[in-house]
Design a protein around this motif. Structure first.
Motif, mmCIF file in Angstrom:
data_model
loop_
_atom_site.group_PDB
_atom_site.id
_atom_site.type_symbol
_atom_site.label_atom_id
_atom_site.label_comp_id
_atom_site.label_asym_id
_atom_site.label_seq_id
_atom_site.Cartn_x
_atom_site.Cartn_y
_atom_site.Cartn_z
ATOM 1 N N GLU A 188 0.689 -1.197 -0.070
ATOM 2 C CA GLU A 188 -0.076 0.056 0.317
ATOM 3 C C GLU A 188 0.942 1.340 0.022
ATOM 4 O O GLU A 188 0.465 2.394 -0.376
ATOM 5 C CB GLU A 188 -1.021 0.054 1.423
ATOM 6 N N ASN A 189 2.039 0.995 0.610
ATOM 7 C CA ASN A 189 2.754 2.373 0.688
ATOM 8 C C ASN A 189 4.093 2.298 -0.126
ATOM 9 O O ASN A 189 4.851 3.520 -0.405
ATOM 10 C CB ASN A 189 3.537 2.298 1.957
ATOM 11 N N ASN A 190 4.227 1.337 -0.885
ATOM 12 C CA ASN A 190 5.510 1.360 -1.952
ATOM 13 C C ASN A 190 5.128 0.997 -3.218
ATOM 14 O O ASN A 190 4.501 -0.033 -3.656
ATOM 15 C CB ASN A 190 6.345 0.399 -1.485
ATOM 16 N N SER A 191 5.581 1.978 -4.351
ATOM 17 C CA SER A 191 5.212 1.565 -5.709
ATOM 18 C C SER A 191 6.584 2.020 -6.331
ATOM 19 O O SER A 191 7.181 2.969 -5.943
ATOM 20 C CB SER A 191 3.972 2.128 -5.943
ATOM 21 N N PHE A 192 6.626 1.923 -7.606
ATOM 22 C CA PHE A 192 7.820 2.313 -8.427
ATOM 23 C C PHE A 192 7.376 1.998 -10.074
ATOM 24 O O PHE A 192 6.485 1.363 -10.242
ATOM 25 C CB PHE A 192 9.150 1.422 -8.252
ATOM 26 N N TYR A 193 8.183 2.662 -10.687
ATOM 27 C CA TYR A 193 7.816 2.672 -12.248
ATOM 28 C C TYR A 193 8.732 1.767 -13.073
ATOM 29 O O TYR A 193 9.825 1.565 -12.307
ATOM 30 C CB TYR A 193 8.051 4.125 -12.863
ATOM 31 N N ALA A 194 8.336 1.107 -13.995
ATOM 32 C CA ALA A 194 9.221 0.433 -14.880
ATOM 33 C C ALA A 194 8.528 0.301 -16.240
ATOM 34 O O ALA A 194 7.504 0.667 -16.524
ATOM 35 C CB ALA A 194 9.266 -1.163 -14.382
ATOM 36 N N THR A 195 9.298 -0.212 -17.017
ATOM 37 C CA THR A 195 9.241 -0.392 -18.495
ATOM 38 C C THR A 195 9.158 -1.739 -19.244
ATOM 39 O O THR A 195 9.854 -2.351 -18.267
ATOM 40 C CB THR A 195 9.918 0.666 -19.468
ATOM 41 N N SER A 196 8.564 -1.966 -20.264
ATOM 42 C CA SER A 196 8.623 -3.225 -20.887
ATOM 43 C C SER A 196 9.919 -3.726 -20.967
ATOM 44 O O SER A 196 10.497 -4.877 -21.019
ATOM 45 C CB SER A 196 7.923 -3.076 -22.194
ATOM 46 N N GLU A 197 10.960 -2.788 -21.047
ATOM 47 C CA GLU A 197 12.382 -3.034 -21.339
ATOM 48 C C GLU A 197 13.018 -3.138 -20.165
ATOM 49 O O GLU A 197 13.986 -3.853 -19.889
ATOM 50 C CB GLU A 197 12.960 -1.720 -22.316
ATOM 51 N N SER A 198 12.758 -2.037 -19.078
ATOM 52 C CA SER A 198 13.699 -2.006 -17.928
ATOM 53 C C SER A 198 13.121 -3.259 -16.919
ATOM 54 O O SER A 198 13.850 -3.491 -15.916
ATOM 55 C CB SER A 198 13.476 -0.829 -17.291
ATOM 56 N N LEU A 199 11.895 -4.017 -17.206
ATOM 57 C CA LEU A 199 11.640 -5.115 -16.512
ATOM 58 C C LEU A 199 12.732 -6.377 -16.538
ATOM 59 O O LEU A 199 12.973 -6.929 -15.800
ATOM 60 C CB LEU A 199 10.433 -5.862 -17.026
ATOM 61 N N GLN A 200 13.362 -6.168 -17.842
ATOM 62 C CA GLN A 200 14.601 -7.300 -18.014
ATOM 63 C C GLN A 200 15.801 -6.914 -16.781
ATOM 64 O O GLN A 200 16.487 -7.734 -16.496
ATOM 65 C CB GLN A 200 14.956 -7.194 -19.364
ATOM 66 N N ASP A 201 15.933 -5.472 -16.642
ATOM 67 C CA ASP A 201 16.978 -5.160 -15.683
ATOM 68 C C ASP A 201 16.653 -5.214 -14.177
ATOM 69 O O ASP A 201 17.494 -5.077 -13.526
ATOM 70 C CB ASP A 201 17.314 -3.775 -15.978
ATOM 71 N N LEU A 202 15.267 -5.244 -14.054
ATOM 72 C CA LEU A 202 14.774 -5.167 -12.792
ATOM 73 C C LEU A 202 15.277 -6.225 -11.923
ATOM 74 O O LEU A 202 15.655 -6.104 -10.721
ATOM 75 C CB LEU A 202 13.101 -5.206 -12.673
ATOM 76 N N ILE A 203 14.974 -7.428 -12.421
ATOM 77 C CA ILE A 203 15.630 -8.670 -11.498
ATOM 78 C C ILE A 203 17.192 -8.561 -11.394
ATOM 79 O O ILE A 203 17.696 -8.730 -10.111
ATOM 80 C CB ILE A 203 15.224 -10.129 -12.280
ATOM 81 N N LYS A 204 17.986 -8.278 -12.352
ATOM 82 C CA LYS A 204 19.381 -7.921 -12.209
ATOM 83 C C LYS A 204 19.830 -7.197 -11.366
ATOM 84 O O LYS A 204 20.676 -7.304 -10.540
ATOM 85 C CB LYS A 204 20.020 -7.837 -13.735
ATOM 86 N N ILE A 205 18.998 -5.819 -11.523
ATOM 87 C CA ILE A 205 19.489 -4.973 -10.506
ATOM 88 C C ILE A 205 19.054 -5.113 -9.011
ATOM 89 O O ILE A 205 19.711 -4.890 -8.058
ATOM 90 C CB ILE A 205 18.768 -3.452 -10.647
ATOM 91 N N SER A 206 18.006 -5.860 -8.849
ATOM 92 C CA SER A 206 17.560 -6.392 -7.446
ATOM 93 C C SER A 206 18.571 -7.385 -6.903
ATOM 94 O O SER A 206 19.000 -7.304 -5.662
ATOM 95 C CB SER A 206 16.078 -7.123 -7.463
ATOM 96 N N ILE A 207 19.066 -8.150 -7.569
ATOM 97 C CA ILE A 207 20.151 -9.256 -7.382
ATOM 98 C C ILE A 207 21.405 -8.258 -6.956
ATOM 99 O O ILE A 207 22.188 -8.703 -5.860
ATOM 100 C CB ILE A 207 20.584 -10.231 -8.415
#
Length: 583
Positions: free
Chosen positions: A184-203
């Motif tokens: 409820e308190n946390n959200s962020f933006y992403a794109t169809s392209e940056s979704l591929q980076d999302l997991i790598k960046i999280s790791i």
């Protein structure tokens, strides 16, 4: 046609469109720049050069190299121009993180604050996360930092539970923008392209904290594991292990915060993203396994349906009808069926469903169908030859191919291709016929001797060459010629003998100078069947019925009529009268 137009429209919508100012006159571009900010002369000149060389994505190095050949520019003015365009929402300088460094990559020009501007801006912000793992994921603060108004931003709502490898792969190229809600308190933006980076960046963010030996020791203790085991998990991304790791970190958040005071919020966001991703991925795999199981059951049912039709091969039309019940999935299911049952490259021997002669036949039925067709065609061929012989004998027809010599094999092959494509294809694909016989024998646990005996019925001994069609189809040209000859009237037979045409016909039709009569058998009957004759009653295939050739059994030969002197004289007189009338 409508579907093609829709597809083209989707492709165009996913590509950065030409900004209105690109096609403006130079003076109009100057006016446009004056409206959106304060630009120097050098910046205005570079802006015009960018417009003149516009692409949806302008390569930085390519542009600079090209322009410097004609109009050398100072790149600092290019950078300052792009910063001002970014503030106005009409352009951005993209960077890319490569080999530990983030460098310039592309130049993007867009209409003011359209979705492509926001799309490229968000992607660029994610590249900064590679450089600085302490940075938070992209949210409103990223836009506020550069005083970018987001009132025109309309992202799609994406649940964190929807993100898995399949979703990320399917979204590539869609140019979509999402807002992802973690809670409820946390959200962020992403794109169809940056979704591929999302997991790598999280790791990367998670691994950054595990550089501390004390942190690893605490996590190992929480997981009731060893430090070496935790290090192994970090070094190898295995879904199940990372699910356990991330779940344990989230469950023990208070303990971790009690020991380490400097952990950023983005760390726990990364852990939550990874935990949800692993759960989603495992659920997706379970679903795929279940779907695959159901698909295999459907495919097996189709295969069994084809198998049930022992002597009825499926044409292309009837085969296609088996998939109609699957509606929109019919094409995919049919493709899978081909992959597993018809075109299975990994399978040795017969595939479960054999495509032969433009028909689909189950492997268990292939030899049965072969025998059934063989018996039918044998009868048809025999009847054809008898009729052809009779026609030639009766009318002395010169247009018959059988009068060209003795091309019996080629004549039969032409008819076979036209009238029985299954047999024709099997004879052309000899290994397929051999495999059909071998499969048939193995299913019935026949001995090697029996199998070799069945193979030798159609193949020359010790060779993969087929026997002649006459032997395979039980066709005895001598027997059939006599049968045709004996069916003529007595006068016609007598005329052929008297005029000396009999021996010529024999040689043309049978390839022999004369016919040797067989001696009477024990029953007192004589048969003119030559060594071509073969019995169709296979002792190894009596567990199911096949067509019986009407010519399989030797017929009782007709007794040759003997003529006395008066009858011979009358025949000569009749012949003389016929000749006089024709004159």
């Amino acid at each position: 046609m409508d579907e093609e137009q829709i597809d083209l429209e989707l492709i165009n919508n996913n590509k950065n469109t030409i900004p209105v100012y690109v096609n403006m006159e130079r003076k109009d571009r100057e006016a446009y720049l004056s409206q959106i900010g304060n630009f120097s002369t050098e910046e205005r000149e570079i802006f015009n050069l960018l417009c003149d060389n516009w692409e949806d994505e302008i390569g930085y190095a390519k542009f600079v190299t090209k322009i410097n050949k004609k109009h050398p520019i100072d790149e600092k003015f290019l950078h300052s121009l792009m910063k001002k365009l970014r503030s106005s929402g009409s352009g951005i300088l993209l960077t890319k993180y490569v080999r530990g460094e983030r460098g310039v990559d592309k130049l993007i020009l867009t209409d003011i604050k359209n979705r492509f501007f926001f799309f490229y801006f968000i992607n660029n912000e994610y590249q900064k996360n590679y450089e600085d793992v302490s940075r938070d994921f992209v949210n409103d603060s990223n836009f506020e930092k550069y005083e970018i108004n987001t009132s025109d931003l309309s992202p799609l709502i994406l649940k964190i539970s929807e993100i898995n490898k399949t979703f990320i792969k399917n979204e590539v190229g869609s140019k979509n923008i999402y807002i992802i809600k973690l809670d409820e308190n946390n959200s962020f933006y992403a794109t169809s392209e940056s979704l591929q980076d999302l997991i790598k960046i999280s790791i990367r963010k998670i691994k950054f904290y595990f550089k501390s030996d004390n942190f690893i020791a605490l996590i190992a203790k929480i997981m009731n594991s060893s430090i070496s085991k935790v290090r192994t998990i970090l070094d190898h991304f295995e879904i199940n292990d990372w699910k356990v790791l991330s779940t344990e970190i989230l469950k023990n958040k208070k303990i971790i915060n009690g020991k380490f005071k400097n952990i950023s919020i983005s760390f726990y966001k990364s852990v939550l993203i990874l935990q949800k991703y692993c759960v989603n991925e495992l659920e997706q795999k379970d679903k795929e396994l279940e779907d695959e199981k159901k698909l295999k059951e459907k495919l097996k049912l189709i295969s069994n349906t084809i198998r049930e039709k022992e002597f009825t091969p499926y044409s292309q039309e009837s085969f296609n009808s088996l998939f109609e019940e699957f509606g929109k999935d019919a094409i995919d299911i049919k493709s899978k069926f081909y992959e597993f049952y018809v075109d299975n490259k990994s399978k040795t021997g017969l595939t479960e469903i054999v495509f032969v002669g433009q028909y689909y036949i189950h492997q268990d039925n292939l030899y049965k169908v072969f025998l059934d067709k063989l018996a039918l065609v044998s009868t048809e061929f025999s009847e054809f030859l008898i009729n052809e012989y009779r026609r030639c004998l009766f009318s002395n027809s010169a247009d018959s191919s059988l009068l060209e010599g003795f091309p019996l094999e080629s004549t039969l092959e032409v008819k076979l291709k036209d009238e029985s494509p299954i047999l024709y294809d099997l004879f052309k694909r000899k290994s397929l016929l051999a495999e059909a016989i071998i499969h048939f024998c193995k299913k019935r646990n026949h001995s090697q001797g029996k199998m070799h005996s069945m193979l030798s019925t159609y193949f020359n001994e010790g060779s993969n060459d087929l026997k002649s069609y006459c032997l395979i189809f039980n066709i005895d040209p001598i027997y059939l010629f006599e049968k045709a000859y004996n069916s003529l009237s007595g006068f016609r037979r007598f005329f052929i003998l008297i005029t000396g045409q009999y021996s010529k016909y024999v040689e043309r039709f049978t390839g022999r100078k004369k016919i040797k009569k067989n001696k009477p058998n024990k029953s007192g009957n004589s048969s003119s069947r030559s060594t071509y004759a073969r019995n169709f009653s296979d002792p190894y295939i009596m567990d199911y019925p096949i067509r019986k050739s009407s010519l399989i059994k030797d017929e009782q030969p007709k007794k040759k009529k003997l003529y006395n002197k008066d009858e011979i004289d009358n025949a000569w007189n009749s012949l003389g009268n016929e000749i006089i009338k024709k004159k």
